[in-house]
Design a protein around this motif. Sequence first.
Motif, PDB file in Angstrom:
ATOM      1  N   THR A 291      12.046  33.982   5.299  1.00  0.00           N
ATOM      2  CA  THR A 291      12.118  33.656   6.718  1.00  0.00           C
ATOM      3  C   THR A 291      11.373  34.719   7.514  1.00  0.00           C
ATOM      4  O   THR A 291      11.621  35.911   7.324  1.00  0.00           O
ATOM      5  CB  THR A 291      13.574  33.581   7.207  1.00  0.00           C
ATOM      6  OG1 THR A 291      14.302  32.638   6.410  1.00  0.00           O
ATOM      7  CG2 THR A 291      13.629  33.147   8.666  1.00  0.00           C
ATOM      8  N   VAL A 292      10.465  34.286   8.362  1.00  0.00           N
ATOM      9  CA  VAL A 292       9.767  35.170   9.301  1.00  0.00           C
ATOM     10  C   VAL A 292       9.988  34.580  10.692  1.00  0.00           C
ATOM     11  O   VAL A 292       9.494  33.491  10.988  1.00  0.00           O
ATOM     12  CB  VAL A 292       8.268  35.282   8.978  1.00  0.00           C
ATOM     13  CG1 VAL A 292       7.590  36.206   9.976  1.00  0.00           C
ATOM     14  CG2 VAL A 292       8.046  35.773   7.549  1.00  0.00           C
ATOM     15  N   ALA A 293      10.731  35.306  11.525  1.00  0.00           N
ATOM     16  CA  ALA A 293      11.082  34.801  12.857  1.00  0.00           C
ATOM     17  C   ALA A 293      10.728  35.845  13.910  1.00  0.00           C
ATOM     18  O   ALA A 293      10.937  37.047  13.699  1.00  0.00           O
ATOM     19  CB  ALA A 293      12.572  34.474  12.919  1.00  0.00           C
ATOM     20  N   ASP A 294      10.196  35.384  15.049  1.00  0.00           N
ATOM     21  CA  ASP A 294       9.867  36.280  16.153  1.00  0.00           C
ATOM     22  C   ASP A 294      10.550  35.796  17.423  1.00  0.00           C
ATOM     23  O   ASP A 294      11.068  34.683  17.483  1.00  0.00           O
ATOM     24  CB  ASP A 294       8.351  36.358  16.359  1.00  0.00           C
ATOM     25  CG  ASP A 294       7.735  35.027  16.765  1.00  0.00           C
ATOM     26  OD1 ASP A 294       8.013  34.564  17.881  1.00  0.00           O
ATOM     27  OD2 ASP A 294       6.974  34.431  15.964  1.00  0.00           O
ATOM     28  N   ASP A 295      10.576  36.655  18.425  1.00  0.00           N
ATOM     29  CA  ASP A 295      11.192  36.310  19.714  1.00  0.00           C
ATOM     30  C   ASP A 295      10.130  36.099  20.788  1.00  0.00           C
ATOM     31  O   ASP A 295      10.355  36.395  21.963  1.00  0.00           O
ATOM     32  CB  ASP A 295      12.168  37.412  20.154  1.00  0.00           C
ATOM     33  CG  ASP A 295      11.475  38.764  20.304  1.00  0.00           C
ATOM     34  OD1 ASP A 295      10.279  38.873  19.967  1.00  0.00           O
ATOM     35  OD2 ASP A 295      12.131  39.714  20.769  1.00  0.00           O
ATOM     36  N   GLY A 296       8.982  35.566  20.389  1.00  0.00           N
ATOM     37  CA  GLY A 296       7.866  35.390  21.304  1.00  0.00           C
ATOM     38  C   GLY A 296       7.944  34.105  22.109  1.00  0.00           C
ATOM     39  O   GLY A 296       9.012  33.499  22.270  1.00  0.00           O
ATOM     40  N   ARG A 297       6.792  33.652  22.537  1.00  0.00           N
ATOM     41  CA  ARG A 297       6.718  32.519  23.459  1.00  0.00           C
ATOM     42  C   ARG A 297       6.760  31.171  22.766  1.00  0.00           C
ATOM     43  O   ARG A 297       6.785  30.125  23.417  1.00  0.00           O
ATOM     44  CB  ARG A 297       5.431  32.609  24.272  1.00  0.00           C
ATOM     45  CG  ARG A 297       4.165  32.618  23.429  1.00  0.00           C
ATOM     46  CD  ARG A 297       2.933  32.768  24.280  1.00  0.00           C
ATOM     47  NE  ARG A 297       1.714  32.783  23.470  1.00  0.00           N
ATOM     48  CZ  ARG A 297       0.491  32.887  23.971  1.00  0.00           C
ATOM     49  NH1 ARG A 297       0.338  32.984  25.270  1.00  0.00           N
ATOM     50  NH2 ARG A 297      -0.548  32.896  23.178  1.00  0.00           N
ATOM     51  N   GLY A 298       6.735  31.127  21.433  1.00  0.00           N
ATOM     52  CA  GLY A 298       6.767  29.859  20.710  1.00  0.00           C
ATOM     53  C   GLY A 298       5.381  29.250  20.574  1.00  0.00           C
ATOM     54  O   GLY A 298       4.407  29.727  21.161  1.00  0.00           O
ATOM     55  N   LEU A 299       5.314  28.188  19.788  1.00  0.00           N
ATOM     56  CA  LEU A 299       4.036  27.526  19.574  1.00  0.00           C
ATOM     57  C   LEU A 299       3.707  26.621  20.757  1.00  0.00           C
ATOM     58  O   LEU A 299       4.550  25.832  21.201  1.00  0.00           O
ATOM     59  CB  LEU A 299       4.088  26.682  18.294  1.00  0.00           C
ATOM     60  CG  LEU A 299       4.168  27.457  16.978  1.00  0.00           C
ATOM     61  CD1 LEU A 299       4.300  26.487  15.815  1.00  0.00           C
ATOM     62  CD2 LEU A 299       2.940  28.336  16.783  1.00  0.00           C
ATOM     63  N   PRO A 300       2.486  26.706  21.274  1.00  0.00           N
ATOM     64  CA  PRO A 300       2.102  25.836  22.395  1.00  0.00           C
ATOM     65  C   PRO A 300       1.835  24.417  21.918  1.00  0.00           C
ATOM     66  O   PRO A 300       1.629  24.167  20.742  1.00  0.00           O
ATOM     67  CB  PRO A 300       0.826  26.496  22.930  1.00  0.00           C
ATOM     68  CG  PRO A 300       0.246  27.192  21.733  1.00  0.00           C
ATOM     69  CD  PRO A 300       1.417  27.640  20.900  1.00  0.00           C
ATOM     70  N   ASP A 301       1.841  23.500  22.859  1.00  0.00           N
ATOM     71  CA  ASP A 301       1.537  22.103  22.573  1.00  0.00           C
ATOM     72  C   ASP A 301       0.514  21.621  23.615  1.00  0.00           C
ATOM     73  O   ASP A 301       0.801  21.626  24.819  1.00  0.00           O
ATOM     74  CB  ASP A 301       2.807  21.255  22.648  1.00  0.00           C
ATOM     75  CG  ASP A 301       2.584  19.832  22.189  1.00  0.00           C
ATOM     76  OD1 ASP A 301       1.585  19.608  21.473  1.00  0.00           O
ATOM     77  OD2 ASP A 301       3.393  18.956  22.545  1.00  0.00           O
ATOM     78  N   PRO A 302      -0.707  21.258  23.203  1.00  0.00           N
ATOM     79  CA  PRO A 302      -1.177  21.140  21.817  1.00  0.00           C
ATOM     80  C   PRO A 302      -1.490  22.488  21.194  1.00  0.00           C
ATOM     81  O   PRO A 302      -1.636  23.485  21.894  1.00  0.00           O
ATOM     82  CB  PRO A 302      -2.447  20.281  21.947  1.00  0.00           C
ATOM     83  CG  PRO A 302      -2.949  20.625  23.317  1.00  0.00           C
ATOM     84  CD  PRO A 302      -1.720  20.824  24.176  1.00  0.00           C
ATOM     85  N   MET A 303      -1.608  22.503  19.861  1.00  0.00           N
ATOM     86  CA  MET A 303      -1.855  23.720  19.129  1.00  0.00           C
ATOM     87  C   MET A 303      -3.268  24.226  19.391  1.00  0.00           C
ATOM     88  O   MET A 303      -4.228  23.472  19.262  1.00  0.00           O
ATOM     89  CB  MET A 303      -1.671  23.462  17.630  1.00  0.00           C
ATOM     90  CG  MET A 303      -1.669  24.730  16.800  1.00  0.00           C
ATOM     91  SD  MET A 303      -0.130  25.631  16.988  1.00  0.00           S
ATOM     92  CE  MET A 303       1.012  24.427  16.321  1.00  0.00           C
TER      93      MET A 303
END
Length: 347
Positions: A291-303
Amino acid sequence: MGPRSASIEHVGTGTAERPIARRGPVTVSILWRVFTVNAFVFGLAVFVLIASPATVSNPIKLSELVALVVGLVVTLAVDLILLVLVMSPLRRLATLMGDIDPMRPGQRAPVSNWMSTEMITLSRAFNTMLDRVEVERRESAHRALAAQESERLRIAHELHDEVGQTLTAVALRAERAAGELPAQASALGEIVDTIHHSLDDVRRIARELRPEALDDLGLIDAFISLCLRMERQGAKRVLRELEGGLPPLSPEVELVIYRVAQEALTNAFRHAEASQVRVALRRAHDGLVLTVADDGRGLPDPMPAQVTGLAGMRERAILIQGQLEIDSAPGGGVEVRLTVTANDAVQ
């Protein structure tokens, strides 16, 4: 008499035994299913006409015409409903064919004894085709990644053995010249510092191309080295939750796990704008989970086009028959989870 199995029983015939296969459920062709439905509907309509007191005059009366039209509509409606039920497995199979995702292997068409013979044959042929496609895809990915790792290893060796040694020799000569020419000591000192920085970059690139710690020290120590290096480069905190006592892994599986973690960390540091990243490697009841988890902004949509490592991670997961899941929410960070079963991970 020999032991019985679920599908074959042995019948004694003197000194020898011959297997007699049990008959499975009898399936019916879709042609006869459609014919049976139509025969039932038409037979029911004839029975209703015979049993009812209705008559048809010549010339036909309006009330009789209305009754005939209503009877025809009801008959066609019943026939349509029954045909939809008969054809529904074909429609579901067509939907499944359109929804198959090559990046998510394991999807198969259901096969049951109540299907028609044509549907069973078609579903089994489709499943066989998917088996061949997944095997060929896995083998081609294995060849491509093996060639990629071989090229990475070659370039890493050349950087370390040739470029690195050349820069080291240049740095030594510059240091010697600085001692012999006091007037040029400052300029030569700057050259030496630049060479040392370049040498550090070459060594870093070589380590990223081929992790020496993975070959020399094992997966856990390689993870520790990777996390420390990413912390130094990105000035961000990496929380390590690395569990000992992992099952024995093949070199190929170890390399895939390491590369997935490396790519996930790189994406988190470059694109996520995270303050910290958590890396966990734990043993599960049927294998292990990364598991690799971060507390960032998340994946944008669209990529965006620059986040290209996700496809590479999925390809590597498919190579070892692992399951890769990527969870993301706007402002909630990204969690990459790779699950490897024991049968696929053990040497």
